[in-house]
Scaffold this active site. Structure first.
Site, short mmCIF file in Angstrom:
data_model
loop_
_atom_site.label_atom_id
_atom_site.label_comp_id
_atom_site.label_asym_id
_atom_site.label_seq_id
_atom_site.Cartn_x
_atom_site.Cartn_y
_atom_site.Cartn_z
CG ASP A 243 41.11 -21.39 41.19
OD1 ASP A 243 42.03 -22.04 40.67
OD2 ASP A 243 41.10 -21.08 42.40
CD GLU A 307 41.80 -26.16 39.64
OE1 GLU A 307 42.89 -26.58 40.03
OE2 GLU A 307 41.03 -25.51 40.38
C1 NOJ Z 1 43.90 -23.95 41.63
C2 NOJ Z 1 44.94 -23.11 40.95
O1 NOJ Z 1 45.26 -23.69 39.72
C3 NOJ Z 1 46.09 -23.04 41.90
O2 NOJ Z 1 47.23 -22.48 41.30
C4 NOJ Z 1 45.67 -22.25 43.11
O3 NOJ Z 1 46.72 -22.24 44.06
C5 NOJ Z 1 44.44 -22.88 43.75
N1 NOJ Z 1 43.45 -23.26 42.81
C6 NOJ Z 1 43.81 -21.92 44.72
O4 NOJ Z 1 43.22 -20.87 44.02
#
Ligand code: NOJ
Length: 582
Positions: A243, A307
């Site tokens: 993440d 991500e």
């Molecule tokens: C990316 C995640 O996919 C999202 O759902 C989340 O709110 C943010 N990062 C913060 O962790």
């Protein structure tokens, strides 16, 4: 469950036995599949994102859980995916649907127990599915004992050095330390009250105030996360989706930064030619190199997928250099829209930049943070990522056009070499749930912008499984943490199963054909002569033609492998894709 029991790669002979049952199996493709099962499976894998709270609910409380997933895993093996990625199911106050973690090494009671995770993992292994879990290293929950200890220990303490605490500006420290804004809206800083009751320091949260950012210059923080990786690797996971993999290091001095006005995306907005001081700092790479060493010390092929909302793609390629992660989500592809020229451009750029560092391209059209592509591809007004859509949004989509484009776009994606990510429900053609009542919304974006941005709830509504059951088979009680639209029976898995015109059967056919003809390890050769609004390429024996324009496209005479619309004569209508073999 011991690591030894779970760490083995899928038995290649088992997977070949599955493909053997198909009469027209091509021997070469089958051999390619067997070799891939043994090595670098992730280069071509189709990975299905499970959003645990909305997949399947075994205890009827309206929130999906791990036993629910385990019970329904067969349907994913049947769909033909290679792996599942689970969004967070860890202990959490659920302020950001689990991306606010209070214990990285336990399961939240909402979702079950560690034993439930082990059972899920075992069932997945039995079905030949790999399991990737989420790791959330940029921030913890404010309820995490590490943050609570930092609050208690006070300014200047070692505990505070694990997070980004700073004194405020202004004569009494009453102003935030800099001008950074939260991705979810509002300031990225909150002020704490110190033990003596006085207003004290501020802490950084690039997301919700319940998600304090770690200070990754701290060796202690680094050590903790190496432990978290080992904990889940020991339980047999095949990898991690990381993440906010572009956010962990902040520029020294935390300088002010003003992003462009529409900067509502996970990338937080980026001015042309500038790197925001909180995204994509060079220092993140040494973290991933150390993580990769840990993964490589385990048997099998364990992967890291970033991500990272980083542009341009050439920069994103730095995340997947040989000693860092194996994959990064291709959000440029997700954002390319339904435009042949953009799609061609992004495909070319992706293949070029990822292969320049020896990594596979990934492809993705939907996830839990964006408007579902069955709606997004028919929006007629700009909609910055993360803003979502609701009843009062401009440019709301026509549902039939959106579905046609989504089917066509998915058929392009699944014909591409590399690894593809699916988001739960897209295989049913689910649209965004636009008409959610305000009082049902839960995304912090909705609250932090006081309803100015709807946020992401519309893509997170629990799945329909059976048209005639309570909550469409999500559970047996009819409870659902977000209300399901009344007409979702038409998208239920049992409605679509066996109907050759359904989106579910389209995905099954696409995945089966992709695997049999080894499209994931193929290549893209562009075909000329089709006009600017057509995406036309060959991958091995398969010719893929997608029509994003209004004028029907004349098709060559060839065997039809798959079409997203019934073909009437030799022309491909608007918003459709066909796979041919000659
Ligand atoms: C990316 C995640 O996919 C999202 O759902 C989340 O709110 C943010 N990062 C913060 O962790």
């Amino acid at each position: 469950m011991s690591l030894d029991e779970t760490a083995q790669p899928t038995d290649p002979l088992d997977s070949s036995a599955d493909t053997d049952s198909s009469a027209d199996t091509d021997l070469d493709a089958e051999l390619a599949t067997v070799v891939e099962a043994d090595s670098e499976w992730w280069r071509t894998a189709v990975i299905y994102q499970i959003y645990p709270r909305s997949f399947a609910d075994s205890d009827g409380d309206g929130i999906g859980d791990l036993p629910g997933i385990t019970r329904r895993l067969d349907s994913l093996a049947d769909l033909g995916v290679d792996a599942v990625w689970l969004s967070p199911f860890y202990t959490s106050p659920q302020k950001d649907a689990g991306y606010d973690v209070a214990d990285y090494c336990d399961v939240d009671p909402l979702f079950g127990t560690l034993a439930d995770f082990d059972a899920l993992r075992a069932k997945a292994t039995a079905l030949g599915l790999r399991v990737i879990v989420d790791i959330v290293p940029n921030h913890s929950s404010s309820a995490h004992p590490w943050f609570q200890a930092a609050l208690e220990a006070g300014p200047g303490s070692v505990e505070r050095s694990h997070y980004l605490f700073r004194d405020g500006r202004g004569s009494n420290g009453e102003l935030p330390p800099n001008n950074w804004k939260s991705v979810f809206g509002g300031d990225a800083w909150s002020r704490v009250t110190e033990a003596d009751g006085t207003p004290g320091q501020w802490y950084l949260h690039l997301f919700d105030s319940s998600q304090p950012d770690f200070d990754w210059t701290s060796e202690w923080v680094r050590e903790q996360f190496l432990g978290v990786l080992r904990f889940w690797l020991d339980r047999g996971v095949d990898g991690f989706r990381v993440d906010v993999a572009h956010g962990m290091i902040k520029k020294a001095g935390l300088p002010d930064y003003t992003p462009p006005a529409d900067g509502g995306s996970m990338g937080g907005g980026q001015n042309e030619g500038e790197t925001p001081p909180y995204w994509a700092q060079d220092g993140v790479h040494e973290i991933y190199r150390s993580w990769r060493k840990v993964l490589d010390s385990y048997p099998g092929e364990r992967i890291l997928v970033a991500e990272a909302w980083v542009e341009p793609l050439a920069k994103l390629a730095n995340w997947v250099r040989p000693d860092e992660m194996q994959q990064a989500f291709n959000f440029s592809y997700l954002e390319s829209g339904w435009s042949a020229s953009s799609i061609r451009r992004v495909i070319d750029a992706s293949i070029e930049v990822f292969s320049s560092v020896g990594a596979p391209s990934t492809w993705v059209l939907s996830n839990h943070d964006v408007v579902r592509h069955a709606s997004r591809l028919a929006l007629t007004a700009d909609n910055p990522q993360g803003a979502g859509i609701g009843p009062k949004s401009k440019g709301l989509p026509d549902r039939a056009i959106g579905l046609a484009r989504a089917r066509a776009a998915s058929a392009v994606m699944l014909a591409l070499p590399g690894s593809a990510y699916l988001y739960q429900g897209e295989e049913l053609g689910l649209p965004e749930a636009i008409d959610l009542p305000d009082e049902a919304r839960q995304d912090p974006t909705w609250f932090r912008t006081r309803g100015e941005r709807y946020g992401r709830d519309g893509c997170r509504v629990p799945l329909p499984w059976e048209a005639a059951s309570p909550a469409f088979g999500f559970n047996t009680t009819g409870e659902s943490w977000l209300p399901q639209p009344a007409d979702w029976g038409a998208y239920a898995r049992d409605t679509e199963t066996g109907d050759p015109s359904s989106t579910l059967e389209l995905y099954r056919l696409a995945l089966d054909t992709r695997s049999r003809l080894a499209l994931g390890s193929g290549s893209v050769e562009w075909l000329s002569g089709y006009g600017p609004e057509v995406v036309a390429f060959r991958n091995g024996d398969v010719t893929v033609i997608a029509n994003t324009g209004a004028i029907p496209v004349e098709l060559p005479v060839a065997e039809e492998l798959l079409s997203t619309v019934p073909l009437d004569g030799a022309a491909l209508p608007s918003d459709a894709t066909v796979w041919l073999r000659s």
